[in-house]
Design an enzyme around this catalytic site. Sequence first.
Site, short mmCIF file in Angstrom:
data_model
loop_
_atom_site.label_atom_id
_atom_site.label_comp_id
_atom_site.label_asym_id
_atom_site.label_seq_id
_atom_site.Cartn_x
_atom_site.Cartn_y
_atom_site.Cartn_z
N ASP A 1 -1.40 -2.61 -6.95
CA ASP A 1 -2.90 -2.89 -7.61
C ASP A 1 -2.86 -2.06 -8.89
O ASP A 1 -4.05 -1.89 -9.53
CB ASP A 1 -3.31 -1.47 -6.63
N ASP B 1 3.59 -3.32 -3.40
CA ASP B 1 3.64 -1.90 -3.75
C ASP B 1 3.10 -0.96 -2.61
O ASP B 1 2.77 -1.42 -1.78
CB ASP B 1 2.98 -2.17 -4.64
N THR C 1 8.67 0.09 -4.23
CA THR C 1 8.15 0.68 -4.55
C THR C 1 9.45 1.67 -5.68
O THR C 1 10.31 1.37 -6.03
CB THR C 1 7.97 2.06 -3.44
N ARG D 1 5.87 13.06 -2.97
CA ARG D 1 5.94 13.21 -5.02
C ARG D 1 6.56 13.28 -5.35
O ARG D 1 6.42 14.54 -5.85
CB ARG D 1 5.05 11.74 -5.68
#
Length: 1429
Positions: A1033, A580, A899, A819
């Site tokens: 995670d 990830d 991702t 992002r």
Amino acid sequence: MARPFSTSRKRPDPNSGSGSDSSLKDETDSDAPASRVAASSRVITVNLPLPEHHLNEKGLPSALYARNKIRTSRYTPLNFVPKNLFYQFHNIANIYFVIIVILGFFSIFGVTNPGLSVVPIVAILTITAIKDAIEDYRRTLLDLEVNNAPTQRLSHWHNYNVSEESISLWRRFKKACTRTAVPLWNAIKNPIMRLFVKNYNPDSLHRTFSLRTIHSTTSEHPNGTRFDLSRTRSKAERKSYVNEFRASADSRSSPRSSADYSASRRYLSKSGGHVDSDTGPATSVIDPYATAPGTARFKYDYWKNVKVGDIVRVSCDNEIPADIAVLSTSDEDGACYVETKNLDGETNLKVRQSLRATRAIKHASDCERARFWIKSEGPNPHLYSYSGALFWENITHDAQGNVNGREELSEPISMNNMLLRGSSLRNTEWVIGVVIFAGMETKVMLSAGITPSKRSKIQRDLNSYVIYNFGILFALCFIQGLINGIFIAKEGTSGDYFDFGVTGGGPAGAGAITFIVAVILFQSLVPISLYISIEIVKTIQAFFIYSDCLMYYDAIDYPCTPKSWNISDDLGQIEYIFSDKTGTLTQNKMEFKKCTINGVTYGLAYTEALAGLEKRRGIDVEAQGKRMAEIIAKDKIEMTSELQKLYKNPQFREDRLTFISSDFARDLSGANGEAQAKANHHFMLSLAICHSVLTSDKYPADGAEDIEPLDYKAQSPDEEALVSTARDLGFALIERTQKGVIIDLLGQRIEFPILAILEFNSTRKRMSVIVRMPDTGKILLICKGADSVIKGRLSEEQVIDITEKTYEDLENYATEGLRTLCIAEREISQSEYNSWSKIHKEAATSIENRDDKLEEAANMIETNLTLIGGTAIEDRLQDGVPDTIAKLEEAGIKVWVLTGDKVETAINIGYSCNLISTDMEVLVLQMEGKDLTTEHVREVIDEYLLQSFGLEYSEALFRKAKSDHSSPSPTHALVIDGDTLKCALHDDVIHRFLVLGKQCASVLCCRVSPAQKASVVKAVRKNFQVMTLSIGDGANDVAMIQTADVGIGIAGVEGRQAVMSADYAIGQFRFLQRLVLVHGRWCYHRIAEMLPNFFYKNLFFTITSFWYQIFNQFDGSYLYDYTYLTLVNLAFTSLPVIILGILDQDVPDAVALAEPRLYRRGILGLDWTPLRFWIYMIDGLYQSAVCFFFMYGLFQGSLGIVTQSGYAIDTAYFLGVYVATGAIIACDVYVLLNQYRWDGITLGLQAFSILILFFWTGVYSTSTYSAMFYGAAPRVYGALSFWALIFIAIAACLCPSFFFKSVATVFFPKDVDIIRERVKLGYYDDVLQAEELEREKGQKPMSGKQKESVMDKLTMKKWRDEHSRRKTVSAADQDHDGHELEPRASEVLSAIERSAYKRTKPLSQRMKFPTRKNQSSENDKNLHSVDEE
């Protein structure tokens, strides 16, 4: 006990009425099985009798609900022995040895001491049982702690949903046993403990509390304090305490009514007195006219005594005992805060709401007067969804208290109104709820145990090798039985004179008996101790991993934690790593950096991805970074000054400000016009409103001094970053109320009523709130979400220029590795909202397909949006990520990143973390619209294969790619988005996609869902049949973690669900290189070396008995005393092999990290192959022949073998001592020769293992119980021939093996042989010293730059000496052009010299791996990249 109200008054059937949902009707009748009733949807009544069709013929509830007592342990004291034996005999080897033991008790098979033959199998079963008992005992203690935890349950109150009479006879028997056994045990234990333990107090050791204390203590008013459960009160104290509680309870102010339920009225008690007008809203479930005895009290009880339908009260910081529907809370708005870390790993607080109709329930007396029933879905493991409904009658009365009318009302119960077992109450004084599910029917228990059981690759292959041994055993036994039958059939042999009748009735029967005798004789061929030895080795390996301080993350006090102890060797065979990005490669600490509002972009930032982009363009990123830092610092000062002019924000802290833009501050003041100022103002206000963030502290009143900045609790770091930035700029979230949110808007506190919240999920990828603006009264829908989702919902009337400019800015932000999110809004008319609200309420009330109906309702309102701006947040890389990825790739491991980020963001992160280099061509698979078809994706993949790699796809090409485990050329990288990936994973395309991915150095899958992540891992694992590792995670990574062969969870800020589901847990991504390249490689090498040695020693010792049968007509005569057969695997030879599996180490850990290419042997599986197995078996066959015939030759020579005392030693059992001693010592020394690491511990344990043989022979042979073996030790050990022949036989056994190993090491060295030689010559002293300094610094490893600096200093002087020494090397050995030399003795030194030459380049070059070019350099050819065996 009298019921609290009269049942003669007619009441509505809970399963009928206008407000009921037909989907909720219980389909069971009174005659249905209890299991069926409990599994279906259930009806729970409070103070209302159950309907007749929910009762059995005895008038008791027909539904038998689960108790709240749980048991996660596998065993109980009653069933441990039989159940544990049942599980152990799943192992066929254990069954085999039990059969051997049973056969030994029949005298016909000639076992001299059958009782002793029981020892090995009993020892193995006992050791395993003790291990299982210890593990299960720990689980039992946890179960007892949970089941006996305290909670407050409403007592002296009738629960109609369960019956005490339904307790089974077995439970009553167990309760009686417990009541008898516990006092008896304490009576025995306490006097003994007082003798040995000073000041022993048994009461202080009890972790639970007595029921006497529970039932004699009335719970106090919920004020947030912790209760002293061990205290008991006198009668007077209790009475005073209860009076205080009642007085304080009566003085409490009632909750204010919500906007939707604002009407209130006075209730009259039957005595004619008035009740407080604020007791409850008009729609409250409390019936003020109901007759209540007033005896109900909340009292402490065990968790295990809680039942479905009980009313419980939970205090702050306590865990929820069962799945409960929230009736009321200490908060006047009905809100409570819960931490679900134990359920899903999420550490952020979540808000839950009480039901509106039950919010007036505050005390036990209110519970007595409440009348309602709940229709609930059946038990299921879904932690994030629940469907139910609350039903009650709203009864109206006239002034005289007479009933005017009845109206059945309902209220939906969703996950927002539920508290699940195992979650913890936070920031709320108390909660009252009704139990819906208990015990094993709770969601957390139903979802427990979903982690799949994993077995290592070697262990999966091990069964086939055990079958090989069974095959060899069968062949030996068959040969022995056949030949012995043939001898029996012959006439004129010595058997005619010495055998008085043939046992078995003839040659065939004799052969069959001899076959069974041979099975007993050759039993050591099957490794009885193999599996337990593997478990011991892997357990200690897991302990070593846990104890490695260089994988300890001190920031969160977290070591590397193995959770699956049986797959450590798989860590050494990983070929593909799926990672990830957010929180795994990055820190998951979001910082608001930029935004675009009304087409104007704001913010200054120099991100890691932007630095990587400029580096590819040839810009000096270090100088550019310094310039940008100065510019940002200057602009930050200007921005702070402008903000202070606008409003002196008490929440502002300059050191926390991450959004730097003085232009924004000036435009907010109107410098760029009124329109832009309003746009900026409205944008920040939208960020402050549209979220699910909670405030952790109460904001002080106006005028308070020294205001501490508010901290927020958010479900995602992104939300926290957005709301925190709005706070810093003057739009601070102050408090969340039931009506909405209170915002400190540039110094003015305003409450914004929230009419509805459409929550975010991974499918919607957006969140919306519907808010009424207090100044204008307009209703606005504010929506934030992914740009791809918002774009398709924009209105056609949206200003095109602003939209295009906004999306252009967002593309630029993504290019910088940020992002992005879009913010949009829509104004809604009151009539439209009213009609939509009805639809939404119906969807929320429904139980079947509630989520789908809610999504349909959301889609109706989230349309025709107006774009108001976008945000950009940075998530920085973790320390050591680029270096770790470079090391893994150099080791031959392919790294794929999966991702949910945009393609542009993922590409730039790929550049910054060394997944993509400037020399690579990036192939992008991103189709939209009509192009998004399986056929088109297949065509594009074929085109990429042909144009970029010159390959034309075929099944032969796929099979070739499947068998090719080499690293791809570092020329291409593949990027694919989630929509295209759906087509690529189609059955017709998946092989093409995998072949294309195989040719690329890096693969990045973007915009993928959790299910797609798991699908990619599964596709690679199954189609290529390779070992895979997944690391993540968050909860969205659990699927791929469980799908891979090895799952790694990172204990990050997103929570611990990934850690809970993983096989190994680490604190940072950088620890992965040490876990895989060091511990994984060591564990694989140790297990791969241990197993063939195990099979070798068993064959060696067994075949010596077979050679002896040649001279005994294969009649099954024993060469050894039977104790040797029993103890050889258990005591004489098992310890050296176990030590090899635990302590062997070919190269130090620092060298393994410095030379990652050593790992490639594990990828190819070269250390554990069928060829290697048979080589060891053939070696064992040769050594057994040498050991036996050397000894037999001495006895055959008739040299009159006697001791100095004149005792003859030329008997069969004494010959067995010769052969057994030589075989056992040769086995142990052979294992030592195959071990790389020799130290004091290894040599001492090897010597101890050999001494056990001499000790046993000496002790056992002195006993007359040994019969014919009596006196063997003094006679044999006193003969010089014994010691001379033992030395010669051992040397003859081991010399060939030693010779071949020496030749292979000198003339055909493996990578590890060359590296070990370099270590001896001191070429890695700098690495080893740097590692030692790292350990001495403490438990925080040095960064790559720190380690590089240290190694530069250590290497400087050494290189000068080495350079001068190399001048004396011959010209032939200075061939540094990369050509391999002839296979001669100088090859090793030459390869070492050239490798040293490569390593002594400037350390700044050889310690960083910006590209994969280092893997294909010519100098690498001088180190054997892979040994082809």
